[in-house]
Write a protein that holds these residues in place. Sequence first.
Motif, PDB file in Angstrom:
ATOM      1  N   LEU A 140    -130.282  32.134 -41.146  1.00 16.94           N
ATOM      2  CA  LEU A 140    -128.856  31.668 -40.479  1.00 16.94           C
ATOM      3  C   LEU A 140    -128.511  33.219 -39.601  1.00 16.94           C
ATOM      4  CD1 LEU A 140    -126.836  30.781 -43.521  1.00 16.94           C
ATOM      5  CD2 LEU A 140    -127.762  29.299 -41.828  1.00 16.94           C
ATOM      6  N   LYS A 141    -127.685  32.985 -38.557  1.00 14.04           N
ATOM      7  CA  LYS A 141    -127.229  33.993 -37.652  1.00 14.04           C
ATOM      8  C   LYS A 141    -126.421  35.002 -38.238  1.00 14.04           C
ATOM      9  CE  LYS A 141    -128.337  31.543 -33.403  1.00 14.04           C
ATOM     10  NZ  LYS A 141    -128.190  30.255 -33.213  1.00 14.04           N
ATOM     11  N   TYR A 142    -126.167  36.197 -37.791  1.00 12.97           N
ATOM     12  CA  TYR A 142    -124.950  37.133 -38.481  1.00 12.97           C
ATOM     13  C   TYR A 142    -123.874  36.463 -38.519  1.00 12.97           C
ATOM     14  CZ  TYR A 142    -128.444  40.784 -39.038  1.00 12.97           C
ATOM     15  OH  TYR A 142    -129.624  41.644 -39.573  1.00 12.97           O
ATOM     16  N   GLU A 143    -123.546  35.893 -37.295  1.00 10.29           N
ATOM     17  CA  GLU A 143    -122.299  35.183 -37.031  1.00 10.29           C
ATOM     18  C   GLU A 143    -121.977  34.197 -37.892  1.00 10.29           C
ATOM     19  OE1 GLU A 143    -124.491  35.888 -34.633  1.00 10.29           O
ATOM     20  OE2 GLU A 143    -123.462  37.640 -33.697  1.00 10.29           O
ATOM     21  N   GLU A 144    -122.791  33.456 -38.191  1.00 15.60           N
ATOM     22  CA  GLU A 144    -122.797  32.050 -39.199  1.00 15.60           C
ATOM     23  C   GLU A 144    -122.420  32.669 -40.619  1.00 15.60           C
ATOM     24  OE1 GLU A 144    -125.412  28.820 -37.180  1.00 15.60           O
ATOM     25  OE2 GLU A 144    -126.543  30.272 -38.296  1.00 15.60           O
ATOM     26  N   ILE A 145    -123.260  33.690 -41.099  1.00 16.29           N
ATOM     27  CA  ILE A 145    -123.049  34.220 -42.311  1.00 16.29           C
ATOM     28  C   ILE A 145    -121.415  34.880 -42.354  1.00 16.29           C
ATOM     29  CG2 ILE A 145    -123.831  35.815 -44.019  1.00 16.29           C
ATOM     30  CD1 ILE A 145    -126.681  35.559 -42.698  1.00 16.29           C
ATOM     31  N   ALA A 146    -121.543  35.615 -41.424  1.00 18.70           N
ATOM     32  CA  ALA A 146    -119.947  36.204 -41.530  1.00 18.70           C
ATOM     33  C   ALA A 146    -118.945  35.286 -41.573  1.00 18.70           C
ATOM     34  CB  ALA A 146    -119.802  37.101 -40.209  1.00 18.70           C
ATOM     35  N   GLU A 147    -118.883  34.196 -40.871  1.00 16.04           N
ATOM     36  CA  GLU A 147    -117.652  33.235 -41.024  1.00 16.04           C
ATOM     37  C   GLU A 147    -117.886  32.406 -42.323  1.00 16.04           C
ATOM     38  OE1 GLU A 147    -116.265  29.064 -38.516  1.00 16.04           O
ATOM     39  OE2 GLU A 147    -118.050  30.331 -37.618  1.00 16.04           O
ATOM     40  N   ILE A 148    -119.116  32.203 -42.856  1.00 20.33           N
ATOM     41  CA  ILE A 148    -119.193  31.735 -44.235  1.00 20.33           C
ATOM     42  C   ILE A 148    -118.482  32.394 -45.377  1.00 20.33           C
ATOM     43  CG2 ILE A 148    -120.996  31.095 -45.872  1.00 20.33           C
ATOM     44  CD1 ILE A 148    -122.684  29.764 -43.709  1.00 20.33           C
ATOM     45  N   LEU A 149    -119.051  33.659 -45.034  1.00 24.27           N
ATOM     46  CA  LEU A 149    -118.641  34.869 -46.259  1.00 24.27           C
ATOM     47  C   LEU A 149    -117.268  35.342 -46.024  1.00 24.27           C
ATOM     48  CD1 LEU A 149    -121.984  36.485 -47.254  1.00 24.27           C
ATOM     49  CD2 LEU A 149    -120.718  34.411 -48.449  1.00 24.27           C
ATOM     50  N   GLY A 150    -116.601  35.167 -44.798  1.00 24.58           N
ATOM     51  CA  GLY A 150    -115.281  35.932 -44.336  1.00 24.58           C
ATOM     52  C   GLY A 150    -115.478  37.347 -44.166  1.00 24.58           C
ATOM     53  N   MET A 151    -116.358  37.710 -43.520  1.00 27.13           N
ATOM     54  CA  MET A 151    -116.838  39.219 -43.312  1.00 27.13           C
ATOM     55  C   MET A 151    -116.927  39.470 -41.767  1.00 27.13           C
ATOM     56  SD  MET A 151    -119.815  40.173 -45.991  1.00 27.13           S
ATOM     57  CE  MET A 151    -119.889  41.705 -45.663  1.00 27.13           C
ATOM     58  N   SER A 152    -117.065  40.670 -41.309  1.00 28.17           N
ATOM     59  CA  SER A 152    -117.069  41.133 -40.165  1.00 28.17           C
ATOM     60  C   SER A 152    -118.588  41.063 -39.764  1.00 28.17           C
ATOM     61  CB  SER A 152    -116.527  42.331 -39.939  1.00 28.17           C
ATOM     62  OG  SER A 152    -117.276  43.469 -40.399  1.00 28.17           O
ATOM     63  N   VAL A 153    -119.241  40.923 -38.715  1.00 27.06           N
ATOM     64  CA  VAL A 153    -120.437  41.089 -38.469  1.00 27.06           C
ATOM     65  C   VAL A 153    -121.059  42.242 -38.535  1.00 27.06           C
ATOM     66  CG1 VAL A 153    -122.280  40.726 -36.640  1.00 27.06           C
ATOM     67  CG2 VAL A 153    -120.484  38.961 -36.716  1.00 27.06           C
ATOM     68  N   GLY A 154    -120.361  43.365 -38.174  1.00 26.66           N
ATOM     69  CA  GLY A 154    -120.892  44.623 -38.441  1.00 26.66           C
ATOM     70  C   GLY A 154    -121.018  45.058 -39.774  1.00 26.66           C
ATOM     71  N   GLY A 155    -119.973  44.928 -40.709  1.00 24.87           N
ATOM     72  CA  GLY A 155    -120.112  44.997 -42.058  1.00 24.87           C
ATOM     73  C   GLY A 155    -121.373  44.273 -42.844  1.00 24.87           C
ATOM     74  N   LEU A 156    -121.414  42.968 -42.229  1.00 24.24           N
ATOM     75  CA  LEU A 156    -122.464  42.107 -42.921  1.00 24.24           C
ATOM     76  C   LEU A 156    -123.893  42.806 -42.409  1.00 24.24           C
ATOM     77  CD1 LEU A 156    -122.407  38.354 -43.172  1.00 24.24           C
ATOM     78  CD2 LEU A 156    -124.548  39.329 -42.016  1.00 24.24           C
ATOM     79  N   LYS A 157    -123.987  43.276 -41.218  1.00 27.62           N
ATOM     80  CA  LYS A 157    -125.351  43.781 -40.834  1.00 27.62           C
ATOM     81  C   LYS A 157    -125.721  45.192 -41.555  1.00 27.62           C
ATOM     82  CE  LYS A 157    -125.526  42.453 -36.022  1.00 27.62           C
ATOM     83  NZ  LYS A 157    -125.477  42.767 -34.577  1.00 27.62           N
ATOM     84  N   SER A 158    -124.784  45.856 -41.770  1.00 27.26           N
ATOM     85  CA  SER A 158    -124.977  47.057 -42.517  1.00 27.26           C
ATOM     86  C   SER A 158    -125.144  46.565 -44.119  1.00 27.26           C
ATOM     87  CB  SER A 158    -123.583  47.875 -42.717  1.00 27.26           C
ATOM     88  OG  SER A 158    -123.867  48.904 -43.618  1.00 27.26           O
ATOM     89  N   THR A 159    -124.829  45.437 -44.545  1.00 28.26           N
ATOM     90  CA  THR A 159    -125.113  45.294 -45.823  1.00 28.26           C
ATOM     91  C   THR A 159    -126.435  44.642 -45.925  1.00 28.26           C
ATOM     92  OG1 THR A 159    -122.733  44.894 -46.227  1.00 28.26           O
ATOM     93  CG2 THR A 159    -124.404  43.928 -47.760  1.00 28.26           C
ATOM     94  N   TYR A 160    -126.875  43.681 -44.940  1.00 24.71           N
ATOM     95  CA  TYR A 160    -128.261  43.238 -44.946  1.00 24.71           C
ATOM     96  C   TYR A 160    -129.182  44.422 -44.936  1.00 24.71           C
ATOM     97  CZ  TYR A 160    -132.122  40.819 -43.084  1.00 24.71           C
ATOM     98  OH  TYR A 160    -133.539  40.363 -43.268  1.00 24.71           O
ATOM     99  N   HIS A 161    -129.089  45.385 -43.982  1.00 24.60           N
ATOM    100  CA  HIS A 161    -130.083  46.598 -44.078  1.00 24.60           C
ATOM    101  C   HIS A 161    -130.132  47.282 -45.122  1.00 24.60           C
ATOM    102  CE1 HIS A 161    -131.272  45.543 -39.891  1.00 24.60           C
ATOM    103  NE2 HIS A 161    -129.789  45.390 -39.429  1.00 24.60           N
ATOM    104  N   LEU A 162    -129.012  47.441 -45.865  1.00 24.87           N
ATOM    105  CA  LEU A 162    -129.170  48.068 -46.975  1.00 24.87           C
ATOM    106  C   LEU A 162    -129.902  47.319 -48.103  1.00 24.87           C
ATOM    107  CD1 LEU A 162    -128.077  50.388 -48.822  1.00 24.87           C
ATOM    108  CD2 LEU A 162    -126.052  49.206 -49.114  1.00 24.87           C
ATOM    109  N   ALA A 163    -129.689  46.009 -48.111  1.00 22.56           N
ATOM    110  CA  ALA A 163    -130.481  45.137 -48.944  1.00 22.56           C
ATOM    111  C   ALA A 163    -131.848  45.091 -48.846  1.00 22.56           C
ATOM    112  CB  ALA A 163    -129.897  43.835 -48.833  1.00 22.56           C
TER     113      ALA A 163
END
Length: 169
Positions: free
Chosen positions: A135-158
């Motif tokens: 899924l694209k970052y934008e799609e995940i952000a919309e599904i989880l109700g997060m910002s794209v920036g915060g989501l990218k940071s969380t993904y890279h940490l994971a």
Amino acid sequence: MHPQTQQEAFKELVHAYQKPLYFHIRNIALNHDDSEDILQNTFIRVFVNLSEFNGGSKLFSWLYRIATNEAVNYIQKKAARNGFTYENFQTQIAGNLLADTYFDGDDVQFKLQKAISLLPERQQLIFKMKYFEELKYEEIAEILGMSVGGLKSTYHLAVKKIEESVNKM
């Protein structure tokens, strides 16, 4: 919405989204039987709330948000009933994957699933949606109700944590 129209729309949704939602849920729950139960719960929730869908988000995002919430809630309740946290329960399920007749992964896939199970809940969700479902970052952000920036940071940490875990196995 007229009841007949609602039923027809629901049938089309089930037909179009049953498989992708199952695999989305399966990525979260890891267990076939639990995934089937969660999928059924998801479609019940969709049917009940279909008339309230107003197009404020994409249908895809709305369905995936419901499925994600149903999966997480189901796992949290099942974990609590068994005296586990979400993460500890996921680790236990991942450890039993090789005995699961529906798991067709090899040793590398098994190690990856074990490493993912060690992540905090939100990191697990984000990693699985991005890595397995592409899924694209934008799609995940919309599904989880997060910002794209915060989501990218969380993904890279994971990803970093997974790499460290796999290297230790």
